[in-house]
Write a protein that holds these residues in place. Structure first.
Motif, PDB file in Angstrom:
ATOM      1  N   GLU A  31      97.234  39.735-113.840  1.00 24.93           N
ATOM      2  CA  GLU A  31      97.845  40.115-112.563  1.00 24.93           C
ATOM      3  C   GLU A  31      96.983  39.663-111.393  1.00 24.93           C
ATOM      4  N   PHE A  90     101.635  45.082-108.307  1.00 28.00           N
ATOM      5  CA  PHE A  90     102.524  45.144-109.477  1.00 28.00           C
ATOM      6  C   PHE A  90     102.964  46.580-109.745  1.00 28.00           C
ATOM      7  N   ALA A 142     104.555  47.204-104.656  1.00 25.79           N
ATOM      8  CA  ALA A 142     105.114  45.884-104.969  1.00 25.79           C
ATOM      9  C   ALA A 142     106.088  45.405-103.895  1.00 25.79           C
ATOM     10  N   GLY A 167     105.692  42.211-101.374  1.00 25.13           N
ATOM     11  CA  GLY A 167     106.694  41.146-101.337  1.00 25.13           C
ATOM     12  C   GLY A 167     107.245  40.899 -99.946  1.00 25.13           C
ATOM     13  N   LEU A 226     111.597  35.654-104.150  1.00 21.41           N
ATOM     14  CA  LEU A 226     111.483  36.153-105.524  1.00 21.41           C
ATOM     15  C   LEU A 226     110.462  37.280-105.618  1.00 21.41           C
ATOM     16  N   LEU A 227     109.428  37.243-104.789  1.00 21.27           N
ATOM     17  CA  LEU A 227     108.441  38.326-104.803  1.00 21.27           C
ATOM     18  C   LEU A 227     108.996  39.589-104.150  1.00 21.27           C
ATOM     19  N   ALA A 273     110.990  40.970-106.884  1.00 21.50           N
ATOM     20  CA  ALA A 273     110.088  41.590-107.859  1.00 21.50           C
ATOM     21  C   ALA A 273     109.692  42.987-107.414  1.00 21.50           C
ATOM     22  N   ARG A 319     109.864  42.225-113.296  1.00 19.14           N
ATOM     23  CA  ARG A 319     108.957  41.940-112.182  1.00 19.14           C
ATOM     24  C   ARG A 319     108.033  40.776-112.534  1.00 19.14           C
ATOM     25  N   CYS A 345     109.869  37.477-112.341  1.00 24.10           N
ATOM     26  CA  CYS A 345     110.024  37.030-110.955  1.00 24.10           C
ATOM     27  C   CYS A 345     108.744  36.389-110.440  1.00 24.10           C
ATOM     28  N   TRP A 346     107.598  36.964-110.794  1.00 27.56           N
ATOM     29  CA  TRP A 346     106.317  36.389-110.365  1.00 27.56           C
ATOM     30  C   TRP A 346     106.110  35.004-110.970  1.00 27.56           C
TER      31      TRP A 346
END
Length: 392
Positions: free
Chosen positions: A52, A103, A107, A111, A154-155, A158, A167, A170-171
Motif C-alpha cells: 500500500e 486505504f 480513502a 481520492g 478511479l481513486l 476507490a 478498492r 481501482c488503485w
C-alpha cells in the motif's frame, strides 16, 4: 474574463532556466507525503502495508512529476501561475494528511483531494497553452487529460467503495492508466528545458535522502542515546552519503548532459524514461531504506522482521539497479558493479533477519560504502574527465 497576457505565463527565454523558490516551496508538501508513507509502513510493517505504501508513493510521484513538467514549461513566478500552484499545494497537503488511512477511513478524502491536485495541473497547463497561443501544447494537454483525469477519478471511486478488493483493483487500474497512458499517448509536442528538468529531479533525490536522515533521527530519538545508538546513526548516515555520492558524483551530470545534447523529440523521450520513470524506483529505494533503518534503530539489539530486513537491504538494491538502468538508457550499457552489489544486498536479506539490527545496518553500510570506494579507484580517470567537462 479577459485572456491573460502570454508574457505573464510563458517561461522566460534563457539558456539555463533555474528551479524557482516557489517550486521548492511547492515540493514541501511532497516531502510531507513521502514522510507520511515511510511513517505509515514503519509504524507497523506488514507486507500489505508495504504494498500500500509503495502504491501511494507511486501516485504521489506521478502527481509531483506532472508539476515538474508544468514548471519546466511555465514561469512559476508569475502571479496567475503562483495562485494555481498554491491552490494545488493546499489540495496536496490534504492528500498527504490522508496518506496513513488512504486505504481505510480516509480513502475518499484522499481520492477527492488527489483529483483536485490533478485537475489543477491540467487546468494550469491549459491556461498556459492558451495564453501562449500554443496549439501544439494545447494538443499535448488534451492527450494528457484523456488518461490522467480518468486515472485520478478511479481513486475517487476507490475511496467510495467499501470492499477492500474492489478498492485495490481501482488503485491498480489507476496506476496502469497513469503510467501506461504517457507511453500509449506518446511524447510528440513536448519541449524540455534540460537544465531545469535535471535540476528539479536532482533536488527531489535530495529531498528523499533528507527524509531518510529524518527517519534516522526519529528512530534514534526513541531510545536512550548510547554508544550503540551513535554507531547505528553513523552507519545510517554513511549509507545515505553513499546513496548521494552514487547519484550526484557522475550520474546526475551525465543524465543532464545527455538531455541537453539530444534533439527535441529525443529530449522528451529521455525526460519521460530517465526522469519520470526511472527516478521513481530511486525514490522508492530511498524510502524503503528509510523504513528499514528506522525499524533497525528502534530495535538495535533485536532482529529485524521480514519486512524491515527487506526494506533495509532491498531498498538500497532497488536504488542501485535503478541507477544502472539509467546508465543503460542514457549510455547504452549497464553498471555491472552496482548490479553485483544489488544482488549481494538481496542475498543479505536472510542474514539481516538472523543478526541483531545494528549488525544488519553495518552489513548494508559496508556494501554501499565499499561500492563507492571501488568506483573511486576503478573509475578515477573517467570520473575526473566527466566532472571536468561538467564544470566547464
Amino acid at each position: 474574463m479577459r485572456a491573460a497576457d502570454p508574457k505573464l505565463l510563458e517561461a522566460p527565454v534563457e539558456d539555463r532556466k533555474r528551479v524557482t523558490s516557489l517550486e521548492l516551496f511547492f515540493d514541501l508538501v511532497f516531502v510531507f507525503a513521502i514522510t507520511q508513507v515511510s511513517t505509515f509502513v514503519a509504524s507497523s510493517p506488514t507486507w500489505t502495508r508495504l504494498l500500500e505504501g509503495m502504491a501511494i508513493l507511486a501516485v504521489v510521484w506521478f502527481a509531483w512529476s506532472c508539476y515538474a513538467w508544468l514548471g519546466n514549461t511555465a514561469d512559476a513566478e508569475q502571479e496567475l501561475v503562483r495562485v494555481m500552484l498554491l491552490g494545488a499545494m493546499a489540495a496536496m497537503l490534504i492528500v498527504s494528511l490522508a496518506v496513513p488511512h488512504a486505504f481505510g477511513a480516509d480513502a475518499l478524502i484522499f481520492g477527492v483531494a488527489y483529483f483536485v491536485v490533478r485537475l489543477a495541473h491540467i487546468g494550469t497547463y491549459t491556461l498556459v497553452a492558451r495564453a501562449q497561443h500554443d496549439t501544439t501544447l494545447a494538443s499535448v494537454v488534451g492527450r494528457l487529460s484523456s488518461t490522467m483525469l480518468p486515472a485520478a477519478a478511479l481513486l475517487v471511486l476507490a475511496g467510495a467503495l467499501s470492499s477492500g478488493t474492489a478498492r485495490a483493483v481501482c488503485w491498480v487500474a489507476a496506476l496502469g492508466v497513469d503510467y501506461g497512458g504517457i507511453v500509449a499517448r506518446g511524447v510528440e509536442g513536448w519541449r524540455i528545458n534540460p537544465s531545469h528538468f535535471a535540476e528539479r529531479h536532482g533536488l527531489i533525490i535530495i529531498i528523499a535522502l533528507g527524509e531518510s536522515i529524518v527517519s534516522l533521527g526519529v528512530g534514534a530519538s526513541r531510545i536512550p542515546l548510547g554508544a550503540r545508538v551513535i554507531v547505528g546513526a553513523l552507519l545510517g548516515i554513511a549509507v545515505a552519503a553513499a546513496l548521494w555520492w552514487a547519484y550526484f558524483d557522475v550520474v546526475a551530470l551525465v543524465a543532464e548532459r545527455r538531455l541537453q545534447t539530444a534533439d527535441e523529440r529525443e529530449q522528451a523521450l529521455i525526460a519521460r524514461d530517465s526522469f519520470t520513470f526511472l527516478h521513481l524506483p530511486m525514490v522508492a529505494g530511498i524510502v524503503l531504506f528509510a523504513i528499514g533503518v528506522k525499524r533497525a534503530l528502534i530495535h538495535l539489539d533485536t532482529h529485524l522482521g521480514a519486512v524491515g530486513a527487506t526494506a533495509l537491504c532491498g531498498g538500497i538494491a532497488l536504488y542501485l539497479l535503478s541507477l544502472s538502468a539509467l546508465k543503460r538508457r542514457n549510455i547504452g550499457s549497464f553498471n555491472r558493479p552496482r548490479i553485483v552489489v544489488a544482488a549481494i544486498l538481496v542475498a543479505l536479506i536472510p542474514a539481516a533477519r538472523a543478526v541483531p539490527a545494528l549488525v544488519a545496518i553495518a552489513l548494508v553500510a559496508c556494501a554501499a560504502c565499499g561500492l563507492i570506494a571501488f568506483e573511486l579507484v576503478r573509475y578515477n580517470e573517467s570520473r575526473a574527465r566527466i566532472r571536468h567537462l561538467g564544470s566547464e
